[in-house]
Design an enzyme around this catalytic site. Structure first.
Site, PDB file in Angstrom:
ATOM      1  N   TYR A 109      31.395-100.717  71.772  1.00  0.00           N
ATOM      2  CA  TYR A 109      33.137-100.658  71.389  1.00  0.00           C
ATOM      3  C   TYR A 109      33.432 -99.293  72.347  1.00  0.00           C
ATOM      4  CZ  TYR A 109      37.387 -99.826  69.263  1.00  0.00           C
ATOM      5  OH  TYR A 109      38.734 -99.211  68.973  1.00  0.00           O
ATOM      6  N   GLU A 158      41.865-100.645  74.546  1.00  0.00           N
ATOM      7  CA  GLU A 158      40.611-100.930  73.736  1.00  0.00           C
ATOM      8  C   GLU A 158      39.726-101.981  74.451  1.00  0.00           C
ATOM      9  OE1 GLU A 158      40.930-103.509  70.173  1.00  0.00           O
ATOM     10  OE2 GLU A 158      40.133-101.867  69.161  1.00  0.00           O
TER      11      GLU A 158
END
Ligand code: ADP
Ligand code: MG
Length: 396
Positions: A109, A197
């Protein structure tokens, strides 16, 4: 402003970032021809909606032949996809991304967001990337690593390196990960993002670093200098009431409940929403009319709040400073005329709390109005309580 994944990836590609080959498709036919153009044994068909959580909701599927692409595209296009980010009403899939499938060794991530406390961009990373990141953040927040970025220096090599090691990127891919992070930061700053993101950022079987999902959010106030990005706006993804309100210069956010409120000033609007909640009401919206109280604007705000039958009552809470209470009162009466033709009543009860400039004149106008269901409240607390009761009574 939000854009779709395929658009985000196109922007990142321009910064030299490694994203899989892919093409958008708006029809089943286009999905099949684009899959053929990619000329790869396995493709991934991905629903394009302005929300994440698609993988778990069945919006991301592998296809190994033209027939499979056709079947998946047929299933997804036009479908209402409900993910944990869409709310129960879901979102209609109108576009797909047909993408080369990556051979994933591990999912990470990585995201960039503006941190208000340090007034800088923070890069966050985790070795637990993929579809469970919300769980990681909630249960093991220590697994999310942060690097605060000095706006003058930018993302320093040592910081990117520290992140890469902290999230356990293997030695063979460290340099590539560092370079990807720095390019992502450059994209974030150049494009005036408010959020970027990547989940997942993947390590492939041949130790490449690839951006497999990308979510870019842009600062609306900076859009004037990015006409290319402003063009990517997909109005079908936006709440129609919010769109109409924005065009009328009103700050409107739909909150889903049935007690509408019209307030001036964002602070007072938030306090009003809290107050309605305190008395057991469910606010329908946040609406800040700002400093301009022209009767036409008030009437517009009323018609937006009443549209679709969502609101069962309206609470007007105005602190007249720049706004004049008499103008607000006139606006309410004008709204009644526009909405009900003879101006004798509004479709739902309205409680009005006015305070400040020209307040006596404003109250006087409301006292003398022939509209039967407009009530003046002397205090904010009393007004909130009254409208919540009126709405509850209307529902019974
Ligand atoms: P969402 O975040 O909305 O669930 P993602 O794009 O992150 O959607 O996809 C969900 C999962 O699907 C990813 O975590 C990854 O495992 C897999 N996936 C997505 N794109 C690809 C791709 N091009 N190749 C292989 N797997 C993929
Ligand atoms: Mg994702």
């Amino acid at each position: 402003m939000n854009i779709h994944e395929y658009q985000s990836k196109q922007i990142l590609r321009e910064f030299g970032i490694n994203v899989p080959n892919g093409l958008p498709a708006f029809s089943v036919h286009e999905a099949v021809t684009n899959a053929e153009k990619l000329d790869t044994p396995v493709v991934v068909v991905k629903a394009q909606i302005h929300a994440g959580g698609r993988g778990k909701a069945g919006g991301v599927k592998l296809a190994k032949s033209a027939e499979e692409v056709r079947a998946v595209a047929q299933e997804l296009l036009g479908k209402v996809l409900v993910t944990h980010q869409t709310g129960p009403e879901g979102k209609v899939v109108e576009r797909l991304l047909i993408e080369e499938a990556s051979k994933i060794k591990k999912e990470y991530y990585l995201s960039f967001i503006i941190d208000r406390h340090t007034a800088s961009v923070v890069m966050m990373g985790s070795e637990e990337g993929g579809v469970e990141i919300e769980k990681v953040a909630a249960e093991t927040p220590e697994k999310i690593i942060k690097e605060y970025i000095d706006p003058v220096i930018g993302l320093a090599g040592f910081q990117a390196m520290r992140m890469a090691y902290a999230i356990n990127i293997p030695e063979a891919a460290i340099r590539r990960a560092v370079s990807t992070m720095q390019k992502l930061y450059t994209a974030f700053v150049d494009k005036d993002c408010s959020q970027l993101e990547i989940n997942p950022l993947v390590l492939t079987e041949d130790d490449k670093i690839v951006v497999l999902d990308a979510k870019l959010n842009f600062d609306d106030s900076a859009l004037f200098r990015h006409s290319d990005i402003a063009m990517l706006r997909d109005e079908s993804e936006e709440d129609p009431k919010e769109r109409i309100a924005a065009a009328a210069g009103l700050n409107y956010v739909n909150l889903g409940g049935d007690v509408a409120c019209m307030v001036n000033g964002a602070g007072l609007a938030m306090a009003t929403v809290d107050m309605l909640k305190f008395y057991g009401g469910e606010p329908a919206n946040f609406l800040d009319v700002g400093g301009d109280s022209a009767p036409e604007k008030i009437a517009k705000a009323f018609s937006i709040m009443l549209e679709g039958g969502q609101a069962k009552g309206i609470f007007v809470n105005i602190m007249g400073g720049i706004n004049r209470c008499d103008n607000i009162a006139k606006g309410i009466i004008e709204a009644a005329h526009i909405i009900s033709k003879d101006g004798s009543s509004l479709p739902v009860p309205v409680v009005v709390r006015l305070e400040g400039s020209m307040v006596e004149e404003g109250r006087e106008i409301l006292r003398n109005t022939p509209i039967t269901n407009v009530f003046a409240a002397p205090t904010m607390e009393g007004g909130a309580e009254q409208i919540v009761k009126l709405v509850a009574a209307a529902k019974n």
